[in-house]
Design an enzyme around this catalytic site. Structure first.
Site, mmCIF file in Angstrom:
data_model
loop_
_atom_site.group_PDB
_atom_site.id
_atom_site.type_symbol
_atom_site.label_atom_id
_atom_site.label_comp_id
_atom_site.label_asym_id
_atom_site.label_seq_id
_atom_site.Cartn_x
_atom_site.Cartn_y
_atom_site.Cartn_z
ATOM 1 N N GLU A 198 -28.153 93.741 64.551
ATOM 2 C CA GLU A 198 -29.154 92.600 65.105
ATOM 3 C C GLU A 198 -28.648 91.450 65.964
ATOM 4 O O GLU A 198 -27.460 91.295 65.838
ATOM 5 C CB GLU A 198 -29.701 91.981 63.635
ATOM 6 N N ASN B 134 -36.554 93.647 69.407
ATOM 7 C CA ASN B 134 -35.527 92.566 69.655
ATOM 8 C C ASN B 134 -34.125 93.113 70.190
ATOM 9 O O ASN B 134 -33.349 92.365 70.458
ATOM 10 C CB ASN B 134 -35.293 91.766 68.470
ATOM 11 N N HIS C 54 -32.158 95.458 69.012
ATOM 12 C CA HIS C 54 -31.212 95.984 68.075
ATOM 13 C C HIS C 54 -30.874 97.502 68.191
ATOM 14 O O HIS C 54 -31.763 98.163 68.650
ATOM 15 C CB HIS C 54 -31.357 95.675 66.836
ATOM 16 N N ASP D 146 -27.916 104.402 60.234
ATOM 17 C CA ASP D 146 -28.192 103.382 59.133
ATOM 18 C C ASP D 146 -28.994 103.630 58.052
ATOM 19 O O ASP D 146 -29.427 104.840 57.905
ATOM 20 C CB ASP D 146 -28.935 102.224 59.791
#
Ligand code: GLP
Length: 240
Positions: free
Chosen positions: A143, A136, A138, A67
């Site tokens: 996400e 979280n 990801h 990313d």
């Protein structure tokens, strides 16, 4: 999923480095999927040592990063492009022409996403994918969501992720609101996946990844169905 619990971050990094080194020794032109963040820093440092002290050869290795923020200039010190250069590429003998990151400065971002996806395909897919994990759940910047994206895509970052990553920027406001992320397909087509997690803040995400219900709301839980995924975490992450 194979699970390895280590005593500390040093051991986690060392086991991960041995796995990456063995992949490269077995296939010198391996295609590696690379991650950023704090977690793989120890891995990159150990690989650097292996290059310097044992001649681990990266000259034919091909890399694709997961990313990059968008928009961001590759020269921005907070960009993943700079991170890779500073923490890994400049210390080993990779050929820069074989190192790929999503283009955070692309004028036509949709085209840049398609191009990146094609480049991964042309390289024959990823042999070994390194992953960190967000608190979280990801992976990359995929996400939590009702639907996950298959291909490389532009993604709005959650406030939790922007907050977590603000330590790399001058302020929370300076953290880009979007990123380009490789999608779930390129990650899942990887022939081997190595997921690294360190520290208490990842405890809940790791627990769900190991034994939770598979849900797009915690993207890492999907790794339970990958045929060759290994999770390495340290004692500080979770006690089980
Ligand atoms: C970022 C990256 C992820 C990384 C995650 C965890 O959001 N896009 O690829 O895995 O953060 O980072 P850290 O290792 O710093 O906790």
């Amino acid at each position: 999923m194979q699970i390895i619990k280590t005593t500390d971050y040093q051991e986690l990094s060392s086991i991960a480095a041995q796995m990456v080194a063995s992949q490269i020794r077995g296939k010198p032109n391996s295609v590696l999927g690379l991650a950023t963040g704090s977690t793989p820093l120890g891995l990159y440092s150990q690989l650097t040592d292996m290059h310097r002290e044992a001649g681990l050869d990266f000259s034919q290795v091909v890399t694709f990063n997961l990313d990059e923020y968008y928009p961001i200039a590759p020269s921005d010190p907070a960009s993943y492009s700079c991170y890779m250069e500073k923490n890994f590429f400049q210390h080993v003998n990779v050929q820069r022409s074989r190192c790929h990151l999503p283009n955070g400065a692309a004028a036509d971002v949709q085209q840049a996403c398609r191009d990146y996806e094609e480049e991964i395909d042309r390289a024959g897919g990823i042999d070994l994918q390194i992953l960190g994990i967000g608190a979280n759940g990801h992976i990359g910047f995929n996400e939590p969501s009702e639907r996950l994206q298959i291909a490389t895509h532009l993604v709005p970052l959650t406030e939790a992720t922007r907050m977590a990553n603000s330590r790399f920027f001058a302020s929370l406001d300076a953290v880009p609101r979007q990123a380009i992320s490789v999608g779930m397909a390129a990650i899942f087509r990887a022939r081997q996946i190595l997921l690294l997690a360190s520290g208490e803040s990842k405890g809940e995400a790791v627990r769900e990844t190991v034994s939770g219900v598979i849900t797009t709301r915690i993207p890492a839980t999907l790794l339970q169905v990958h045929p060759n995924a290994t999770l390495i975490f340290d004692a500080a992450t979770i006690s089980f």
